[in-house]
Design a protein around this motif. Structure first.
Motif: not given
Lengths: 318, 410
Positions: A262-290
């Motif tokens: 349950a629950n997640a934080t912005i930095p952990s979401e980015i760290a978990l998903n960014f290495p494998e993300a591309f395209g639109q998913r990457q944009a979502e994660l960068i937006a979360a970082g913003l």
């Protein structure tokens, strides 16, 4: 601060040296400009890269192909705030105690050494804290969660299935508390040591006990400093990545603090998903970082404003 | 330790223990009252000096009984907590009964503050102990960990290690090389920028709007979350590569390099360098600068030959601390440098592994998911090496700052 006043102008003697002066000044100026440019680029690049996620109609693949960004990001923001709040709730009283201990209670001979030992806590890399939280603290928390669930389960915070691995948002908060403790202690200690000695001695001279002296002279003097150190620690806690990533087993938003998944934080979401993300998913994660950038920016600016007003007050006093 | 606190809180008290040798020497006329003896009047409203021993002994006994009754197995944590609580409460109550409310409150807070300090020490000792106790045996048994990378190490090797006791394969060499390469590159970028910016702030800027803006944004940069710095470097470089090379998958793949990680770390490092250097340059006294100008030395020569050498120890120590800080960073490298199993010496191409990222990956995605122990052993050994590096840098900074202290001429 008087040393920042302009230095005396030196008379021009020969041209090569004058060129050297200009070049050197130019280089120094460039150093300053680079800092401003870098920060502008941070904001600009993050914004450009996150536009497809924030406004999919205009910049992205169209609303039908993109997820609802705000619906995606608010549980993450809530999780980030919750875990930082837990960390601050736990760390603030201890940090106050430790800094008072170093400034007013510890035997003089040891006070510096103790301060250094606490500073060492800040030097330990976050990935080590993460490993420690994941492998040492999480198992220790399991019986506590069971107990909280059995006895206080009627409170929504302790409802739900207690975790059997201990990898919950509360454990992350505990590890984060340990991580922000040295920062808060260092800042508070500085401020407690600045309290005018005459005030302290006046209080003691009037027959105050040590605690009364602290209540009467230290706390009123340090109030702004304490608040700003809490805010700076909050800024650190909001952006802390590895400890949460390694400890928390993430999931959707939940009021329960003792459930895994349950629950997640912005930095952990980015760290978990960014290495494998591309395209639109990457944009979502960068937006979360913003979003994270904006939140920490606001917190830090408020903290700095308090520090600066306090610094002016302290200068006036001494 | 406690007796020391006890005596420290009442340093100026004229009271002697009832059996003290000084008690007999002083003249009897000093006593204000006839009925009570002199010692009684002075020690009235004061609890005897052995109270804390009694309270501690009582708390320990009661806590032991309560813990034994409450928990099925004897819990050391529960015991310590209950004993500490009982001790603080009993001291408060005795103080309240034998002395007065003010002294009791004072005592109570003193104990709470000591407790806070002890609580703060527990995690420090626990972290260091976990890393040393788990990392050191592995490192001593397999010194080869430091000289090999993970090339060719597959799950089957780890399963063999865990089930058949085969020697531990692989190592952390690629992580070490990656960390050094990325940190050196980040330092090469950040140190000149940071130095020149702080020279501008202290020596040239006349507190103008531009320098105020730089100061403000340096503060803002200090607060940038490390993962955002990573995203920035990635976003910036990927934009650049899209514009220059194109949007082919290979081009986008080539964004993730050691250089991107170094760029991200620079964002974190520059504000630390500026802050500490600025502070050190401010310490240099104006008399030194003016003496140099009076000799007809140019401003830039004065800065290079007088100001910087004077402040050098502080600057060096600040820079070392900044390096120590970025050496331990994980998140920005995780999103910018990828993850490689083999040694990569070139930070400008191909993926690169840094030691913190290696530790994280080994713990979260073990090489052999079914047999995680070898991966965990490698991670703890890596963590030990990382802590030694970071603490070593911190100590070095201390030594530099202390032994080569600024020659301010005062």
């Amino acid at each position: 601060m008087t040393t920042t006043s302009p230095r005396t102008k030196t008379p021009a003697r020969n041209t090569t040296s004058a060129v050297g002066d200009k070049v050197f000044k130019g280089m120094s100026w460039t150093g300053g400009v680079i800092i401003l440019v870098v920060l502008a680029f941070v904001a600009l690049f993050l914004l450009t890269r996150s536009l497809p996620a924030i406004a999919p109609d205009t910049f992205g693949p169209g609303a039908d192909q993109a997820i609802d960004f705000w619906g995606y990001v608010w549980p993450l923001m809530a999780g980030t705030v919750i875990v930082s709040a837990i960390a601050l709730l736990l760390a603030t009283p201890v940090a106050m105690g430790v800094s008072l201990f170093i400034s007013h209670y510890a035997p003089r001979r040891f006070a510096n050494t103790i301060g250094y030992v606490i500073d060492l806590l800040a030097a330990i890399p976050s990935v080590v804290y993460g490993a420690w939280g994941m492998l040492v603290i999480a198992p220790l928390m399991v019986p506590i969660y069971q107990w909280l669930h059995d006895n206080l389960g009627f409170i929504p915070l302790f409802a739900g299935d207690p975790s059997t691995t201990g990898r919950t948002i509360l454990t992350s908060g505990v590890v984060l508390a340990v991580m922000v403790l040295p920062i808060m202690t260092a800042l508070c200690r500085e401020i407690f040591l600045q309290v005018p000695h005459l005030q302290e001695e006046a209080a003691l001279g009037l027959g105050a006990t040590r605690w009364e002296m602290i209540k009467m002279t230290v706390f009123p003097f340090a109030r702004a400093g304490i608040i700003s150190s809490i805010m700076l620690a909050l800024g650190r806690a909001l952006g802390e990545t590895m400890a949460v990533t390694m400890v928390l087993s993430p999931g959707g938003f939940s009021w329960s603090l003792i459930t895994s998944g349950a629950n997640a934080t912005i930095p952990s979401e980015i760290a978990l998903n960014f290495p494998e993300a591309f395209g639109q998913r990457q944009a979502e994660l960068i937006a979360a970082g913003l979003m994270l950038f904006v939140i920490t920016l606001i917190v830090n600016v408020i903290a700095r404003a308090i520090v600066n007003s306090h610094a002016k007050k302290a200068e006036g006093l001494s | 330790m406690s007796s020391q606190i006890h005596s420290r809180t009442k340093p100026k008290t004229p009271v002697q223990p009832p059996q003290g040798p000084d008690g007999e020497k002083k003249p009897e006329e000093m006593t204000p009252k006839n009925k009570t003896s002199r010692l009684d009047s002075l020690t009235a409203n004061r609890k005897p000096s052995w109270t804390w021993v009694a309270a501690a002994a009582g708390s320990i006994v009661v806590a032991a009984i309560v813990t034994a009754l409450l928990f099925e197995s004897f819990s050391i944590v529960g015991f310590v907590l209950i004993a500490g609580l009982l001790y603080i409460v009993s001291m408060y109550v005795t103080s309240r009964v034998l002395e007065n409310r003010l002294k009791a409150t004072d005592e109570f807070w003193r104990h709470l503050i000591w407790t806070a300090f002890i609580i703060a020490l527990v995690p420090l000792i626990s972290v260091i102990w976990s890393v040393v106790s788990q990392g050191l045996p592995t490192l001593l048994a397999n010194p080869g960990l430091l000289t090999t990378d993970m090339k060719g190490v597959v799950g089957a090797d780890d399963i063999a290690t865990q089930t058949e006791g085969a020697p531990l394969q692989g190592g952390i060499l690629h992580g070490l090389i990656g960390t050094v390469a990325i940190t050196v590159l980040a330092s090469v970028i950040s140190i000149p920028v940071g130095l020149f910016a702080s020279i501008y702030l202290v020596e040239y800027a006349n507190r103008n709007a531009f320098s105020r803006a730089i100061r403000f944004f340096v503060d803002v940069m200090t607060g940038i979350p490390s993962i955002v710095a990573g995203l920035f470097a990635f976003a910036g470089l990927s934009l650049l590569i899209e514009l220059v090379v194109g949007t082919s998958p290979q081009a986008l793949q080539s964004v993730k390099t050691g250089f991107a990680a170094a760029l991200a770390l620079s964002v974190l490092m520059i504000p630390v360098v500026v802050r500490s250097t600025e502070e050190m340059l401010e310490v240099v006294s104006d008399e030194l600068r003016e003496a140099s100008y009076a000799l007809g030395v140019r401003k830039w020569r004065t800065i290079m030959k007088v100001v910087l050498p004077t402040a050098m120890s502080g600057i060096a120590s600040g820079v070392t601390l900044a390096i120590a800080r970025v050496t331990g960073e994980t998140a920005p490298i995780l999103v910018t440098a990828g993850y490689a199993a083999t040694t990569n010496w070139n930070p400008f191409s191909e993926w690169m592994t840094a030691l913190p990222v290696f530790i994280y990956r080994q713990l979260v995605n073990p090489t052999a998911p079914a047999a995680g122990d070898p991966s965990m052993a490698r991670a703890w050994a890596g963590a030990l090496v990382l802590i030694v590096i970071v603490m070593g840098l911190n100590l070095a900074a201390r030594v530099i700052a202390k032994n080569f202290a600024p020659k301010t001429g005062k």
